[in-house]
Design a protein around this motif. Structure first.
Motif, short mmCIF file in Angstrom:
data_model
loop_
_atom_site.label_atom_id
_atom_site.label_comp_id
_atom_site.label_asym_id
_atom_site.label_seq_id
_atom_site.Cartn_x
_atom_site.Cartn_y
_atom_site.Cartn_z
N ASP A 67 72.62 22.03 83.43
CA ASP A 67 72.64 23.44 83.80
C ASP A 67 72.21 23.58 85.27
OD1 ASP A 67 72.44 26.16 83.99
OD2 ASP A 67 71.55 26.40 82.01
N GLU A 68 72.98 24.33 86.02
CA GLU A 68 72.72 24.45 87.46
C GLU A 68 71.37 25.07 87.74
OE1 GLU A 68 74.82 23.75 90.33
OE2 GLU A 68 75.61 22.39 88.79
N GLU A 69 71.04 26.11 86.97
CA GLU A 69 69.80 26.86 87.30
C GLU A 69 68.57 26.19 86.72
OE1 GLU A 69 71.15 30.34 85.40
OE2 GLU A 69 73.02 30.01 86.47
N THR A 70 68.62 25.88 85.45
CA THR A 70 67.42 25.36 84.82
C THR A 70 67.34 23.85 84.86
OG1 THR A 70 68.52 25.25 82.69
CG2 THR A 70 67.40 27.30 83.21
N GLU A 72 68.59 21.88 82.97
CA GLU A 72 68.46 21.34 81.61
C GLU A 72 69.63 20.43 81.33
OE1 GLU A 72 67.09 25.14 79.38
OE2 GLU A 72 68.12 23.81 77.98
#
Lengths: 103, 151
Positions: A67-70, A72
């Protein structure tokens, strides 16, 4: 007394790794392959290259997405079923009886 | 004609079963995630496959048609086996192919050799009977001459 000793002798001698696969013939097995692939199916035939014929096989392809943001790691797996499959041996990493989940 | 090495590989590996797929339609999945669906023309001992009337589906899902297609054996990941194939019979058939060919050649050679021997024996027999008849004739001649002398 000599008879007892003979009876304790092993049934199969000089067992090499391919012989262990022979024990799984016609059984369901788990095959781990390159590129994050797994196969579960019935082993019908194999050869010294580990080319295999599997029947009623389910292939699982596992991918990891980040995941780019988190940041994850999301594990996704895709499955599909094939009635009879010839697998080329150079893609095989390991062969084993099917793994049981849980204990 | 396949080289000795190829024949050995065919006999001793599962290639013999792949050869049973020759002539049928099936799907071959490549290591680079592309799939090739079509009629298998020929499989060689290195698993190279020649196919005809092929639909080549790339991993993105884009399909292309080709009338003839060659897949290098090392690039294959899976070959789908059609349900109708009897695997045991197919392997036995391929493995015994060379034996059958050799057996038929041996039979022909043996038959020719036997015929030759029979011919020679017949001629020897003829010569024998001819010799015997000649001998008998000579004997009869001697006896008749003898009789003449006596009288």
């Amino acid at each position: 007394m000599a008879d007892d000793q003979e009876q304790q002798a092993p049934v199969q001698n000089a067992e090499e790794p391919l012989d262990l696969i022979r024990l799984s013939l016609d059984e369901r097995i788990y095959v781990k392959m390159r590129n994050e692939r797994e196969l579960r199916g019935r082993l019908n035939a194999y050869d010294q290259h580990l080319n295999m014929i599997l029947g009623d096989v389910e292939e699982t392809v596992t991918t990891v997405e980040i995941d780019e943001e988190t940041f994850e790691e999301i594990y996704k797996s895709t499955k599909r079923n094939i009635p009879m499959l010839f697998v080329r041996g150079d893609g095989v990493i390991l062969v084993s009886p099917p793994m049981r989940t849980g204990t | 004609m396949a080289s000795e090495r190829e024949k050995f590989l065919i006999r001793n590996t599962l290639i013999s079963l792949l050869k049973a797929v020759e002539g049928r339609e099936t799907t071959v999945e490549l290591r680079n995630e592309n799939t090739v669906t079509g009629r298998v023309e020929n499989v060689d001992s290195f698993m190279n496959i020649v196919m005809t009337d092929v639909v080549f589906k790339s991993y993105r899902g884009i399909s292309q048609n080709f009338s003839s297609f060659f897949v290098q054996g090392a690039n294959i990941r899976y070959v789908h086996i059609p349900d109708e194939i009897d695997m045991r019979a197919a392997i036995d058939y391929e493995v015994n192919k060379e034996w059958r060919m050799k057996a038929s050649i041996t039979r022909k050679v043996r038959k020719a050799a036997e015929q030759k021997i029979a011919k020679r024996q017949l001629e020897a027999k003829k010569r024998e009977t001819l010799k015997e008849r000649q001998k008998e004739f000579e004997e009869k001649k001697k006896i008749s001459r003898g009789n003449l002398n006596k009288t």
